[in-house]
Scaffold this active site. Structure first.
Site, mmCIF file in Angstrom:
data_model
loop_
_atom_site.group_PDB
_atom_site.id
_atom_site.type_symbol
_atom_site.label_atom_id
_atom_site.label_comp_id
_atom_site.label_asym_id
_atom_site.label_seq_id
_atom_site.Cartn_x
_atom_site.Cartn_y
_atom_site.Cartn_z
ATOM 1 N N ARG A 37 0.798 -1.230 0.000
ATOM 2 C CA ARG A 37 0.000 0.000 0.000
ATOM 3 C C ARG A 37 0.827 1.275 0.000
ATOM 4 O O ARG A 37 0.320 2.337 -0.293
ATOM 5 C CB ARG A 37 -0.891 0.035 1.259
ATOM 6 N N ASP A 38 2.100 1.199 0.362
ATOM 7 C CA ASP A 38 2.892 2.396 0.669
ATOM 8 C C ASP A 38 3.718 2.829 -0.545
ATOM 9 O O ASP A 38 4.728 2.210 -0.880
ATOM 10 C CB ASP A 38 3.811 2.109 1.864
ATOM 11 N N LYS A 126 2.424 -16.504 17.567
ATOM 12 C CA LYS A 126 1.245 -16.053 18.308
ATOM 13 C C LYS A 126 -0.044 -16.708 17.824
ATOM 14 O O LYS A 126 -1.094 -16.582 18.466
ATOM 15 C CB LYS A 126 1.146 -14.533 18.232
ATOM 16 N N VAL A 167 11.482 -11.830 14.996
ATOM 17 C CA VAL A 167 12.534 -11.624 13.999
ATOM 18 C C VAL A 167 13.481 -10.516 14.460
ATOM 19 O O VAL A 167 13.044 -9.405 14.754
ATOM 20 C CB VAL A 167 11.937 -11.276 12.627
ATOM 21 N N THR A 190 8.599 -5.850 30.512
ATOM 22 C CA THR A 190 7.283 -6.186 31.042
ATOM 23 C C THR A 190 7.366 -7.194 32.193
ATOM 24 O O THR A 190 6.753 -7.004 33.233
ATOM 25 C CB THR A 190 6.389 -6.761 29.921
ATOM 26 N N ARG A 249 1.683 -6.412 28.928
ATOM 27 C CA ARG A 249 0.712 -5.596 28.202
ATOM 28 C C ARG A 249 -0.508 -6.426 27.808
ATOM 29 O O ARG A 249 -0.456 -7.650 27.816
ATOM 30 C CB ARG A 249 1.351 -5.010 26.939
#
Length: 320
Positions: A37-38, A126, A167, A190, A249
């Site tokens: 998109r950029d 994840k 990464v 954290t 978090r």
């Protein structure tokens, strides 16, 4: 890869840049298309590589019609486009679903109507037993890509997934965050118990290229990776700095899992990687005869790994 036309979605990101660099150096593709998109990042990449084999398409994976146009005469697709920031996903759930799930479906449907022969989608640790929305959307994406082999019919199209850990040096990595805080004399962490799998960009790209050659369609490929303690990474980057613990978090895990126990019974192990086999009638076990089954209760997690990076190894990896 030689004389093939390759398209990479999200190709201006960290992975995309390294992928383009490696493919142009080591292979001779007919065309290598960066779909993203950029426009500014595409312009910067064009200046950096300045290679006649490189093409750029402005587009979004949310736009199925644009994908149909971009996939004309494409042989191989690497799907790297995603919204990846965990806190951003928690507070913008609809947008993440549109890109990570509906975008994946758009890729699949556009590919099924094209001449593409191989698709590899990038996943994340994840996605295994997810507790945050980002991981949940990537799990959905993984399921879509592995199941899409059922829709291929007699077409010569194969879909697989590559899943790996954090990464080194990618955008959003904790490394630049720690380096910036180093100047203040205090680093925030954290939780001191936190562990992560660790892979370099070069290793990630090479693993994807290797999987393109070995894929049958439907597999989730997982490399064997070292783990690291977050406190060791802080010491490697900023030795002697004060450490302030601020708490986990929203959506964050203490440890990362790449193969949950419930997937272990249909996962096979090789020397340097694992394959989570698809659970569909069309998958033949003979396709991975060289692999070894995993023991009952196996779980591939960053805290129980038997391969750990030392502080000196981490320091070398992050360039300190």
């Amino acid at each position: 890869m030689d004389e093939k036309t390759i398209l990479i979605t999200g190709g201006t990101g960290s992975f995309g840049r390294k992928f383009v660099q490696k493919v142009l150096q080591l292979h001779n593709p007919k065309r290598l298309i960066v779909f993203s998109r950029d426009e500014l990042k595409q312009y910067e990449m064009a200046q950096q590589f300045n290679d006649p084999r490189l093409r750029f398409f402005i587009g979004d994976v949310r736009d199925k019609e644009r994908l149909h146009r971009a996939l004309d005469r494409v042989d191989i697709v690497i799907h790297a486009a995603a919204l990846k920031q965990v806190p951003t996903a928690e507070y913008n759930p609809f947008e993440v679903i549109k890109t990570n799930i509906l975008g994946a479906q758009n890729i699949i449907e556009a590919v099924l109507n094209s001449g593409v022969s191989k698709v590899i989608a990038l996943s994340t640790d994840k996605a295994a037993n997810p507790i945050n929305l980002y991981g949940a959307t990537k799990l959905c994406s993984d399921k879509l890509f592995t199941a899409s082999n059922s829709y291929a019919g007699k077409k010569n199209i194969r879909f697989s997934v590559v899943r790996y850990g954090n990464v080194v040096g990618s955008r959003g990595s904790v490394i630049p965050f720690f380096k910036n805080m180093k100047e203040t004399g205090t680093i925030t962490i954290t939780d001191p118990r936190m562990t992560r799998f660790w892979i370099t960009l070069d290793q990630g790209v090479q693993f994807v290229l290797d999987c393109l050659n070995r894929m049958y369609g439907g597999e989730i490929f997982i490399p064997k990776l070292p783990s690291m303690q977050i406190t060791d990474l802080a010491e490697a980057i900023a030795p002697g700095c004060n450490i302030e613990y601020v708490g986990i978090r929203p959506g964050e895990k203490l440890h990362e899992v790449m193969i949950p126990k419930d997937d272990a019974h249909h996962t096979i192990e090789f020397e340097n990687f694992y394959i989570i086999q698809p659970q569909f009638p069309w998958w033949g076990k003979e396709k991975c005869q060289e692999g070894s089954p995993l023991p009952d209760g196996f779980r591939y997690s960053s805290d129980t790994n038997d391969w750990w990076l030392s502080i000196s190894e981490l320091r070398k990896m992050v360039g300190e």
